[in-house]
Design an enzyme around this catalytic site. Structure first.
Site, PDB file in Angstrom:
ATOM      1  N   ILE A  70      52.590  48.946  28.444  1.00 51.05           N
ATOM      2  CA  ILE A  70      51.508  48.698  29.024  1.00 51.05           C
ATOM      3  C   ILE A  70      51.760  47.701  30.207  1.00 51.05           C
ATOM      4  CG2 ILE A  70      49.403  47.091  28.864  1.00 51.05           C
ATOM      5  CD1 ILE A  70      49.861  47.238  25.649  1.00 51.05           C
ATOM      6  N   CYS A  71      50.966  48.069  31.608  1.00 50.61           N
ATOM      7  CA  CYS A  71      51.073  47.372  32.690  1.00 50.61           C
ATOM      8  C   CYS A  71      49.709  47.269  33.264  1.00 50.61           C
ATOM      9  CB  CYS A  71      52.104  48.088  33.690  1.00 50.61           C
ATOM     10  SG  CYS A  71      51.616  49.674  34.589  1.00 50.61           S
ATOM     11  N   ARG A  72      49.629  46.898  34.569  1.00 51.66           N
ATOM     12  CA  ARG A  72      48.281  46.776  35.163  1.00 51.66           C
ATOM     13  C   ARG A  72      47.754  48.149  35.281  1.00 51.66           C
ATOM     14  NH1 ARG A  72      47.157  47.338  40.298  1.00 51.66           N
ATOM     15  NH2 ARG A  72      45.542  46.317  41.066  1.00 51.66           N
ATOM     16  N   MET A  99      46.052  47.734  32.049  1.00 50.03           N
ATOM     17  CA  MET A  99      45.207  46.507  32.024  1.00 50.03           C
ATOM     18  C   MET A  99      44.059  46.566  32.673  1.00 50.03           C
ATOM     19  SD  MET A  99      46.029  44.970  29.605  1.00 50.03           S
ATOM     20  CE  MET A  99      45.129  43.254  29.584  1.00 50.03           C
TER      21      MET A  99
END
Length: 125
Positions: A70-72, A99
């Site tokens: 998971i990242c931005r 996110m």
């Protein structure tokens, strides 16, 4: 619904919600953003291993386990998944949209930061 991009399975928000709801030990979710991004808002219970430290943790990943990164926005986590796949890990996935697309619960603070010494920082301590 899952789809594939550059050889990496993409998990959408609904699938991630379902994975979290099961409470299963796998797939292992890993946030790969920077400390300040994670501290601002992260999915509760998901550990942080910043992208730039992933190569140093290569031997610590369980090659038989499954992971979702998971990242931005989904770009850094896609790169992490591709890198680990190139290193021989076969069950790596990316949270498409990152996110920015997450509409579920978030928590602030440094809940669970994985450090090189295997030291965990919980709630900023």
């Amino acid at each position: 619904m899952s789809f594939e991009e550059e050889g990496i399975v993409q998990v959408d928000q609904e699938e991630l919600r379902q994975l979290l709801a099961t409470g299963a030990k796998e797939p292992i979710l890993v946030d790969v953003r920077e400390l300040d991004e994670y501290a601002e808002a992260h999915i509760p219970g998901v550990p942080l291993i910043p992208m730039n430290t992933i190569p140093s943790f290569l031997d610590d990943f369980d090659r038989n386990a499954s992971y979702v990164f998971i990242c931005r926005s989904g770009k850094r986590s896609q790169n992490v998944a591709r890198y680990l796949k190139e290193q021989g890990m076969t069950n790596v996935r990316n949270f498409a949209g990152g996110m920015l697309s997450w509409q579920g619960e978030v928590k602030d603070g440094l809940e669970w930061v994985v450090k090189h010494t295997d030291e965990l920082y919980e709630d900023g301590k």
